[in-house]
Design a protein around this motif. Structure first.
Motif, PDB file in Angstrom:
ATOM      1  N   UNK A  43       0.830  -1.205   0.000  1.00 19.23           N
ATOM      2  CA  UNK A  43       0.000   0.000   0.000  1.00 19.23           C
ATOM      3  C   UNK A  43       0.866   1.256   0.000  1.00 19.23           C
ATOM      4  N   UNK A  44       1.991   1.185   0.672  1.00 14.25           N
ATOM      5  CA  UNK A  44       2.907   2.333   0.692  1.00 14.25           C
ATOM      6  C   UNK A  44       3.481   2.576  -0.695  1.00 14.25           C
ATOM      7  N   UNK A  45       3.877   1.502  -1.334  1.00 13.36           N
ATOM      8  CA  UNK A  45       4.467   1.629  -2.669  1.00 13.36           C
ATOM      9  C   UNK A  45       3.466   2.182  -3.670  1.00 13.36           C
ATOM     10  N   UNK A  46       2.258   1.681  -3.610  1.00 13.16           N
ATOM     11  CA  UNK A  46       1.278   2.065  -4.633  1.00 13.16           C
ATOM     12  C   UNK A  46       0.721   3.459  -4.397  1.00 13.16           C
ATOM     13  N   UNK A  47       0.408   3.799  -3.139  1.00 13.70           N
ATOM     14  CA  UNK A  47      -0.357   5.023  -2.884  1.00 13.70           C
ATOM     15  C   UNK A  47       0.460   6.178  -2.334  1.00 13.70           C
ATOM     16  N   UNK A  48       1.707   5.922  -1.948  1.00 11.30           N
ATOM     17  CA  UNK A  48       2.550   6.957  -1.320  1.00 11.30           C
ATOM     18  C   UNK A  48       1.690   7.742  -0.313  1.00 11.30           C
ATOM     19  N   UNK A  79      -3.845  10.262  -4.399  1.00 10.71           N
ATOM     20  CA  UNK A  79      -4.205   9.482  -5.586  1.00 10.71           C
ATOM     21  C   UNK A  79      -5.710   9.259  -5.684  1.00 10.71           C
ATOM     22  N   UNK A  80      -6.407   9.425  -4.525  1.00  2.56           N
ATOM     23  CA  UNK A  80      -7.849   9.181  -4.508  1.00  2.56           C
ATOM     24  C   UNK A  80      -8.657  10.400  -4.922  1.00  2.56           C
ATOM     25  N   UNK A  90     -11.326  -0.416  -5.463  1.00  7.30           N
ATOM     26  CA  UNK A  90     -10.798  -1.333  -6.477  1.00  7.30           C
ATOM     27  C   UNK A  90      -9.274  -1.203  -6.576  1.00  7.30           C
ATOM     28  N   UNK A  91      -8.772   0.025  -6.433  1.00 11.06           N
ATOM     29  CA  UNK A  91      -7.318   0.226  -6.484  1.00 11.06           C
ATOM     30  C   UNK A  91      -6.636  -0.486  -5.314  1.00 11.06           C
ATOM     31  N   UNK A  92      -7.262  -0.392  -4.155  1.00 12.53           N
ATOM     32  CA  UNK A  92      -6.692  -1.063  -2.977  1.00 12.53           C
ATOM     33  C   UNK A  92      -6.761  -2.578  -3.168  1.00 12.53           C
ATOM     34  N   UNK A  93      -7.895  -3.055  -3.656  1.00 14.41           N
ATOM     35  CA  UNK A  93      -8.044  -4.498  -3.909  1.00 14.41           C
ATOM     36  C   UNK A  93      -6.981  -4.982  -4.890  1.00 14.41           C
ATOM     37  N   UNK A  94      -6.754  -4.170  -5.917  1.00 12.45           N
ATOM     38  CA  UNK A  94      -5.773  -4.534  -6.941  1.00 12.45           C
ATOM     39  C   UNK A  94      -4.369  -4.627  -6.334  1.00 12.45           C
ATOM     40  N   UNK A  95      -4.056  -3.662  -5.474  1.00 14.41           N
ATOM     41  CA  UNK A  95      -2.725  -3.660  -4.839  1.00 14.41           C
ATOM     42  C   UNK A  95      -2.518  -4.913  -3.994  1.00 14.41           C
ATOM     43  N   UNK A 110     -10.874   1.884   4.194  1.00 10.59           N
ATOM     44  CA  UNK A 110     -11.248   3.295   4.190  1.00 10.59           C
ATOM     45  C   UNK A 110     -10.211   3.983   3.321  1.00 10.59           C
ATOM     46  N   UNK A 111     -10.687   4.647   2.278  1.00  7.53           N
ATOM     47  CA  UNK A 111      -9.767   5.279   1.329  1.00  7.53           C
ATOM     48  C   UNK A 111     -10.137   6.756   1.258  1.00  7.53           C
ATOM     49  N   UNK A 112      -9.297   7.608   1.821  1.00  5.92           N
ATOM     50  CA  UNK A 112      -9.637   9.028   1.911  1.00  5.92           C
ATOM     51  C   UNK A 112      -8.586   9.890   1.220  1.00  5.92           C
ATOM     52  N   UNK A 113      -9.044  11.042   0.768  1.00  6.82           N
ATOM     53  CA  UNK A 113      -8.098  12.042   0.282  1.00  6.82           C
ATOM     54  C   UNK A 113      -7.538  12.762   1.510  1.00  6.82           C
ATOM     55  N   UNK A 114      -6.420  13.430   1.384  1.00  5.97           N
ATOM     56  CA  UNK A 114      -5.861  14.169   2.526  1.00  5.97           C
ATOM     57  C   UNK A 114      -6.864  15.186   3.090  1.00  5.97           C
TER      58      UNK A 114
END
Lengths: 148, 156
Positions: A43-48, A79-80, A90-95, A110-114
């Motif tokens: 998750x760190x690599x994909x989403x920084x 990225x979100x 889906x991006x998290x699932x893919x990762x 839980x996928x949030x923008x800053x």
């Protein structure tokens, strides 16, 4: 291949059976937890992410102590921005595709923008287990994949 | 015909007093149909199953007796909004369905929620939609008035 990744693959791909280190009680943070470590790394690599939390919630479910089968993740990433919830998930699932197809049975996301994180920094809470994992052979297979 | 038997046998319509009981010969036909049926047929069936109702869910257990906390959360949220007529499929009863629906939606977990045949998401997404008010709007698009609107009206 990293040891933590090899532990999470299906048995057929393993050339060496590597016994897992003994598990500490679930609430005690253990840097040697391979599945949790892998999830965190990917998750760190994909989403920084600006913020990342990975919680092993297996102890809240009908699985043996020390399991790494049920997780909750909170990913805060720019990225979100502009993406609807379903695309973020889906991006998290893919990762975490490999983990989800082998040893991870449940993944709460839980996928949030800053900006969203700034407004509401709370971590969600998983609903109480209703014992569905007990006697579920799919979960048994996943637990086995996690152990090997 | 086989797919009709399968989808009927698997489906529980929430709100119905009686769950579907398969007759003996129907059981044999459903079993052999399932055995012979290719994965592609199931994907085609799923395409029909998700359109069976405005709201279709794939959960562990049934709306009356969910077998998983996340599935139960979906059931409870729908109940809160007064959505009591929807199709529910118990994936614990059918391993083929359990795996097939994940392929169909390209989504790795259960529960799964569909509105008008379109995949909406799992428990997390439904919960967030409920919390941020989007669920009331989405139900409205389906022609379903959320019970929470009435509750809000009464409190004013």
């Amino acid at each position: 291949m990293l040891p933590s990744v090899s532990r999470c693959t299906r048995p057929i791909y393993l050339s060496v059976a590597r016994p897992l280190a003994h598990f500490r009680p679930p609430m005690d943070p253990d840097p040697n937890r391979p599945v949790e470590t892998t999830i965190r790394t990917k998750l760190t690599e994909k989403f920084k992410p600006d913020h990342l939390e990975v919680h092993n919630e297996s102890h809240m479910h009908a699985v043996p102590p020390g399991s790494e089968s049920h997780f909750r993740v909170l990913v805060v990433s720019s990225l979100f921005v502009g993406l609807p919830l379903i695309q973020r998930h889906r991006l998290v699932n893919e990762a975490l595709k490999e983990e989800l197809s082998s040893c991870v049975h449940a993944l709460a996301i839980q996928a949030k923008t800053p900006e969203q994180w700034g407004v509401d920094p709370a971590l969600g809470k998983s609903p109480p287990c209703m014992g569905g994992s007990k006697n579920d052979h799919t979960v048994e297979e996943k637990l086995k994949a996690g152990r090997e | 015909m086989n797919s009709l038997i399968r989808s009927t046998a698997r489906c529980i319509r929430s709100g119905a007093a009686v769950s579907f009981l398969r007759p003996a010969d129907g059981l044999v036909r459903a079993a052999s149909a399932r055995f012979l049926c290719a994965a592609a047929d199931l994907q085609k069936d799923l395409g029909e199953m998700v359109k069976k109702d405005k709201v279709v869910v794939f959960i562990k257990g049934t709306p009356a007796q969910p077998m998983c906390g996340f599935s139960n959360a979906v059931v409870q949220i729908l109940r809160m909004h007064g959505v009591d007529q929807y199709s529910s499929y118990n994936v614990l009863e059918d391993q083929e369905l359990r795996e097939g629906v994940k392929v169909f939606s390209n989504w790795p977990t259960i529960p799964q929620v569909y509105f008008n045949g379109e995949f909406v998401g799992g428990c997390d997404i439904l919960l967030q939609m409920h919390q941020n008010g989007d669920l009331v709007d989405e139900l409205k698009k389906l022609g379903i008035r959320s019970a929470l609107l009435d509750a809000e009206k009464e409190s004013k």
